[in-house]
Design a protein around this motif. Sequence first.
Motif, short mmCIF file in Angstrom:
data_model
loop_
_atom_site.label_atom_id
_atom_site.label_comp_id
_atom_site.label_asym_id
_atom_site.label_seq_id
_atom_site.Cartn_x
_atom_site.Cartn_y
_atom_site.Cartn_z
N GLY A 60 0.79 -1.22 0.00
CA GLY A 60 0.00 0.00 0.00
C GLY A 60 0.82 1.27 0.00
N GLN A 61 2.14 1.12 0.14
CA GLN A 61 3.03 2.28 0.11
C GLN A 61 3.56 2.50 -1.31
N GLN A 62 4.01 3.71 -1.56
CA GLN A 62 4.59 4.02 -2.85
C GLN A 62 5.98 4.59 -2.70
N GLY A 63 6.85 4.16 -3.60
CA GLY A 63 8.19 4.70 -3.64
C GLY A 63 8.24 5.88 -4.59
N PRO A 64 9.45 6.28 -4.98
CA PRO A 64 9.60 7.40 -5.93
C PRO A 64 8.85 7.13 -7.23
N ASP A 65 8.24 8.17 -7.75
CA ASP A 65 7.51 8.08 -9.02
C ASP A 65 6.44 7.01 -8.99
N ALA A 66 5.74 6.90 -7.85
CA ALA A 66 4.61 5.97 -7.67
C ALA A 66 4.98 4.50 -7.83
N GLN A 67 6.23 4.18 -7.51
CA GLN A 67 6.65 2.77 -7.57
C GLN A 67 5.91 1.96 -6.50
N VAL A 68 5.40 0.79 -6.86
CA VAL A 68 4.71 -0.09 -5.92
C VAL A 68 5.74 -0.72 -4.99
N MET A 69 5.48 -0.67 -3.71
CA MET A 69 6.37 -1.25 -2.72
C MET A 69 5.79 -2.57 -2.23
N TRP A 70 6.68 -3.52 -1.99
CA TRP A 70 6.26 -4.88 -1.63
C TRP A 70 6.82 -5.27 -0.27
N GLU A 71 6.09 -6.16 0.42
CA GLU A 71 6.54 -6.75 1.68
C GLU A 71 6.33 -8.26 1.63
N HIS A 72 7.07 -8.96 2.47
CA HIS A 72 6.88 -10.40 2.58
C HIS A 72 6.37 -10.75 3.97
N ASN A 73 5.70 -11.87 4.05
CA ASN A 73 5.25 -12.36 5.35
C ASN A 73 5.09 -13.87 5.26
N TRP A 74 5.06 -14.50 6.42
CA TRP A 74 4.91 -15.95 6.47
C TRP A 74 3.45 -16.33 6.22
N SER A 75 3.25 -17.53 5.71
CA SER A 75 1.90 -18.01 5.41
C SER A 75 1.79 -19.46 5.83
N THR A 76 0.59 -19.99 5.76
CA THR A 76 0.42 -21.43 5.95
C THR A 76 1.03 -22.16 4.76
N LEU A 77 1.23 -23.45 4.91
CA LEU A 77 1.77 -24.24 3.81
C LEU A 77 0.88 -24.16 2.58
N ARG A 78 -0.43 -24.10 2.80
CA ARG A 78 -1.39 -24.09 1.70
C ARG A 78 -1.41 -22.76 0.95
N ASP A 79 -1.14 -21.66 1.66
CA ASP A 79 -1.41 -20.34 1.11
C ASP A 79 -0.19 -19.63 0.54
N GLY A 80 0.99 -20.21 0.68
CA GLY A 80 2.20 -19.52 0.25
C GLY A 80 2.48 -19.64 -1.24
N GLN A 81 3.54 -19.00 -1.67
CA GLN A 81 3.88 -18.95 -3.09
C GLN A 81 4.51 -20.24 -3.60
N ILE A 82 5.12 -21.02 -2.71
CA ILE A 82 5.79 -22.25 -3.13
C ILE A 82 4.80 -23.40 -3.17
N ASP A 83 4.85 -24.17 -4.24
CA ASP A 83 4.07 -25.40 -4.36
C ASP A 83 4.79 -26.49 -3.56
N ILE A 84 4.27 -26.81 -2.39
CA ILE A 84 4.93 -27.78 -1.52
C ILE A 84 5.00 -29.16 -2.17
N ASP A 85 4.03 -29.49 -3.02
CA ASP A 85 4.11 -30.76 -3.75
C ASP A 85 5.36 -30.81 -4.62
N TRP A 86 5.75 -29.67 -5.18
CA TRP A 86 6.98 -29.60 -5.98
C TRP A 86 8.18 -29.96 -5.11
#
Length: 312
Positions: free
Chosen positions: A213-239
């Motif tokens: 929800g924050q913006q950097g210079p010239d309206a750059q989108v800012m990102w954050e990371h956080n922990w998730s459940t095994l089901r909800d994260g970015q990594i495919d645990i089956d992989w």
Amino acid sequence: MRFSVTTVSTPEWTPEEAAAAIAAQGWDGIEWRVTDQEPADEPGYWAGNRATWPLTGLEESVPEILRITNEAGLDFSAIGAYVQASDHDNIERLLAATAALGAGSVRIGVPHVPVADYRAVFAATRADLEWVVERAAVHGVKVLVELHHGTIISSASAAYRLVEGLDPERIGVIHDIGNQVIEGFEDIGTAFQILGEYLAHIHVKNAVWWPNGQQGPDAQVMWEHNWSTLRDGQIDIDWLFRALVSIGYDGWVALEDFTDLSTPRDERLLDSLQFLHGSYQRALMWAEWVAAEAAEADAVEEVQTEGPDVEA
């Protein structure tokens, strides 16, 4: 493959409560957190964690750790410590306690970044690890270093450079896919090939990135990371499990859960265990399918090579 819980994941529980709950759910082992932590008004993962054993005077806690672990019917997946390789006195304490517990292996720390001179810090850490490995051999245990964001070994490639040439019976690498969502990601199968005989332990958790929800210079989108459940994260645990099965890994997979959810801790751990068992079983079925497909292809190739048995 065997599954355990790291007690950094159970800050609300005393050691007795943690061991009893983990055993009752059907986990195979426990990975005790060991560190001198800051006090806190409320239990937290990194401060005030009630399922943590103090590093100072650890040898005095060995009988109690053994009693609680054995009475719960759990095995040690490892000892989860944070002592830097350069802290020789406390490394010696950890190695002796790990041997006395019969825990087999103990995680130790490596320097964080940024550092003034990465190459110099890396070389110094390597020299410290050479000493650590010698002492580990004397105690008959194994030390583990972890792929971790913000350290000098966030990737499998960097970790391999650090341990290459050292005795893989006395030092190994913890692969942590959750940490690599944040930094150091390499294709899982490739990472396992890079680590080779140094792949010694698996930590499993998941994580996500999202616009904060924050913006950097010239309206750059800012990102954050956080922990998730095994089901909800970015990594495919089956992989992850397909890659483990494909190399014949049959060691420990230790859960780390740092999520902040309203769901009670015991429900979250049980759901994670069920998810891990399901993912592992799917990987085994996948491996069977791959083997059957390969066998069928080989049979067809053999028939085509031999040709029909017809007289001229």
